[in-house]
Design an enzyme around this catalytic site. Structure first.
Site, PDB file in Angstrom:
ATOM      1  N   ARG A 160      -5.265   4.098 -12.656  1.00 18.56           N
ATOM      2  CA  ARG A 160      -3.841   4.254 -12.373  1.00 18.56           C
ATOM      3  C   ARG A 160      -3.409   3.523 -11.107  1.00 18.56           C
ATOM      4  O   ARG A 160      -2.222   3.217 -10.929  1.00 18.56           O
ATOM      5  CB  ARG A 160      -3.475   5.749 -12.275  1.00 18.56           C
ATOM      6  N   ASN A 176       0.060   0.497  -8.207  1.00 17.30           N
ATOM      7  CA  ASN A 176       0.392   0.251  -6.799  1.00 17.30           C
ATOM      8  C   ASN A 176       0.621  -1.224  -6.505  1.00 17.30           C
ATOM      9  O   ASN A 176       0.837  -1.600  -5.344  1.00 17.30           O
ATOM     10  CB  ASN A 176      -0.722   0.784  -5.893  1.00 17.30           C
ATOM     11  N   LYS A 207       3.728  12.259 -10.247  1.00 16.34           N
ATOM     12  CA  LYS A 207       3.555  12.143  -8.797  1.00 16.34           C
ATOM     13  C   LYS A 207       4.783  12.700  -8.090  1.00 16.34           C
ATOM     14  O   LYS A 207       5.916  12.310  -8.400  1.00 16.34           O
ATOM     15  CB  LYS A 207       3.371  10.676  -8.390  1.00 16.34           C
ATOM     16  N   ARG A 244       3.887  28.830  -6.421  1.00 16.98           N
ATOM     17  CA  ARG A 244       2.661  28.181  -6.926  1.00 16.98           C
ATOM     18  C   ARG A 244       2.905  27.345  -8.181  1.00 16.98           C
ATOM     19  O   ARG A 244       1.982  27.079  -8.939  1.00 16.98           O
ATOM     20  CB  ARG A 244       1.544  29.203  -7.168  1.00 16.98           C
ATOM     21  N   GLU A 251      10.522  -2.936 -10.258  1.00 15.15           N
ATOM     22  CA  GLU A 251       9.473  -2.159 -10.923  1.00 15.15           C
ATOM     23  C   GLU A 251       9.235  -2.663 -12.346  1.00 15.15           C
ATOM     24  O   GLU A 251       8.109  -2.631 -12.844  1.00 15.15           O
ATOM     25  CB  GLU A 251       9.832  -0.674 -10.935  1.00 15.15           C
ATOM     26  N   LYS A 275       3.830   2.827 -18.563  1.00 14.37           N
ATOM     27  CA  LYS A 275       3.498   3.845 -17.563  1.00 14.37           C
ATOM     28  C   LYS A 275       2.761   5.011 -18.222  1.00 14.37           C
ATOM     29  O   LYS A 275       1.758   5.509 -17.692  1.00 14.37           O
ATOM     30  CB  LYS A 275       4.783   4.334 -16.885  1.00 14.37           C
ATOM     31  N   GLU A 301      -4.896   9.289 -10.652  1.00 11.33           N
ATOM     32  CA  GLU A 301      -5.186   8.081  -9.891  1.00 11.33           C
ATOM     33  C   GLU A 301      -6.609   8.075  -9.336  1.00 11.33           C
ATOM     34  O   GLU A 301      -6.863   7.718  -8.187  1.00 11.33           O
ATOM     35  CB  GLU A 301      -4.168   7.903  -8.750  1.00 11.33           C
ATOM     36  N   HIS A 320      13.672   0.783  -1.848  1.00  6.69           N
ATOM     37  CA  HIS A 320      12.265   0.778  -2.253  1.00  6.69           C
ATOM     38  C   HIS A 320      11.938  -0.452  -3.097  1.00  6.69           C
ATOM     39  O   HIS A 320      10.947  -1.159  -2.846  1.00  6.69           O
ATOM     40  CB  HIS A 320      11.947   2.054  -3.031  1.00  6.69           C
ATOM     41  N   HIS A 378       3.028  -2.360  -3.866  1.00  6.53           N
ATOM     42  CA  HIS A 378       3.470  -1.191  -3.107  1.00  6.53           C
ATOM     43  C   HIS A 378       2.790  -1.036  -1.748  1.00  6.53           C
ATOM     44  O   HIS A 378       3.346  -0.402  -0.857  1.00  6.53           O
ATOM     45  CB  HIS A 378       3.258   0.079  -3.930  1.00  6.53           C
ATOM     46  N   HIS A 405       5.416  -0.341   0.965  1.00  6.50           N
ATOM     47  CA  HIS A 405       5.510   0.932   1.694  1.00  6.50           C
ATOM     48  C   HIS A 405       5.431   0.708   3.202  1.00  6.50           C
ATOM     49  O   HIS A 405       6.117   1.390   3.977  1.00  6.50           O
ATOM     50  CB  HIS A 405       4.392   1.878   1.243  1.00  6.50           C
TER      51      HIS A 405
END
Length: 360
Positions: free
Chosen positions: A243, A247, A145, A123, A187, A229, A239, A267, A250, A254
């Site tokens: 936030r 993206n 993330k 957990r 990036e 960031k 997000e 990427h 992206h 993606h």
């Protein structure tokens, strides 16, 4: 050495940026997890592990951790449920405890996989990022993330789990393949385009120095990216709204990665194509002039990044992949456009509108 604080209340943590300090990482890990932890796990991949795990593991042992070293194969295609299950097995076999930090040494794939394991095993256990790629240093390691891929799309299974420490040694970039270094610059270009016109101008005016990996420039660019960031994450940790500007580039990136099965493009290369898509869409909707689109495309090309979609992909294929995006809702995508260099706005667009811009 530079230190940046990500201020999130009791989930706050430092980003430490320097050169040649991996051997001191263990002491910093001990400082952030406390004296009760007796075990630690170092997760890396088959390419990075021989280069940096020995020094990181030795540093942790010097800080009085019993260390388990866990290795996965290199490559985005291994960021999946099968390798997550194996990672759980190794962590449990190593008698991981609730206080035991998991230390990710590598790029974004290692950080995502190890971070999701840290978020979910027992957990939740402490997590430390030691990013060794430029892309991970400026983006993936900061913000909490974590995720793995699903056959239907990238990062569809994940959790928010903030690290206790991000330890960046820019000397690790010396061993990074040239192609991966260039992909990481995508990036950095993203941060300049969406948040900092001065950063964009600095990148635009210093491409040769960036390509040479000039240390002072590179250190400052990484620190600036991390500050940007951190600022975004502090305003919107999970997000909920703001936030999502991160993206930028992206959504289509993606989709391209998914359609090429994470094997043909890195990427950052896919994101570079997505950035061009976002810039062109922004121009078509009247937000930015053609000159800004040309500056963005020109910078990416001079860096050595792709700006056009692979020739064997169609607009229909891309639209279907975009529809599976986790940011989709009500048949529309919350798409990040530019109002100007350094300023963004959201547009609700269909997948067809997004995918079609690169074919017209």
């Amino acid at each position: 050495m530079q230190e940046i604080r990500v201020s999130l209340g009791d989930r706050s943590y430092p980003i430490v940026i320097g050169a040649g300090w991996l051997a001191a990482v263990g002491a910093r890990v001990r400082a952030v997890v406390g004296g009760q932890a007796t075990r630690a796990a170092v997760v890396s991949d088959s390419r990075v592990a021989p280069l940096y795990v020995p020094v990181v593991a030795a540093s942790l042992r010097a800080a009085e951790f019993a260390v388990a070293e866990i290795q996965i194969p290199e490559g985005e295609q291994h960021k999946n449920l099968a390798w997550l299950a194996l990672l759980y097995d190794r962590l449990i076999e190593a008698h991981t405890e609730r206080s035991s930090p998991i230390v990710a040494v590598g790029g974004g794939v290692v950080g995502d996989l190890a971070g999701f394991a840290a978020a979910t095993v027992l957990r939740g256990v402490p997590f430390v990022q030691v990013p060794t790629t430029l892309l991970a240093q400026v983006d993936a390691s900061v913000g909490g993330k974590t995720a793995i891929n699903h056959a239907s799309g990238k990062n569809l299974i994940g959790a928010f789990h903030q690290p206790r420490l991000v330890a960046i040694d820019i000397d690790t970039l010396k061993s990074l393949p040239r192609r991966e270094y260039l992909a990481g610059l995508a990036e950095v270009v993203k941060y300049g385009a969406i948040l900092d016109a001065e950063l964009f101008a600095r990148l635009d005016g210093n491409v040769p120095a960036l390509l040479r990996q000039e240390a002072s420039l590179l250190s400052d660019v990484i620190a600036t990216s991390c500050r940007l960031k951190a600022m975004v994450v502090e305003q919107d940790e999970r997000e909920g709204d703001y936030r999502a500007i991160l993206n930028f580039g992206h959504t289509l990136g993606h989709a391209i990665e998914t359609l090429t099965e994470y094997r043909r493009l890195l990427h950052g290369e896919a994101v570079a194509i997505g950035i061009v898509c976002a810039a062109r869409l922004s121009e078509r909707r009247g937000w930015i002039p053609r000159s800004d689109v040309e500056r963005i495309e020109g910078l990416l090309r001079r860096i050595g990044l792709p700006t056009t979609v692979p020739s064997d992909l169609s607009a229909d294929q891309l639209a279907l992949a975009v529809e599976a995006d986790k940011k989709a809702g009500g048949g529309k995508i919350k798409f990040v456009c530019l109002e100007a260099l350094g300023k963004t706005r959201f547009e609700a667009l269909s997948a067809a509108e997004i995918a079609g811009v690169l074919f017209s």
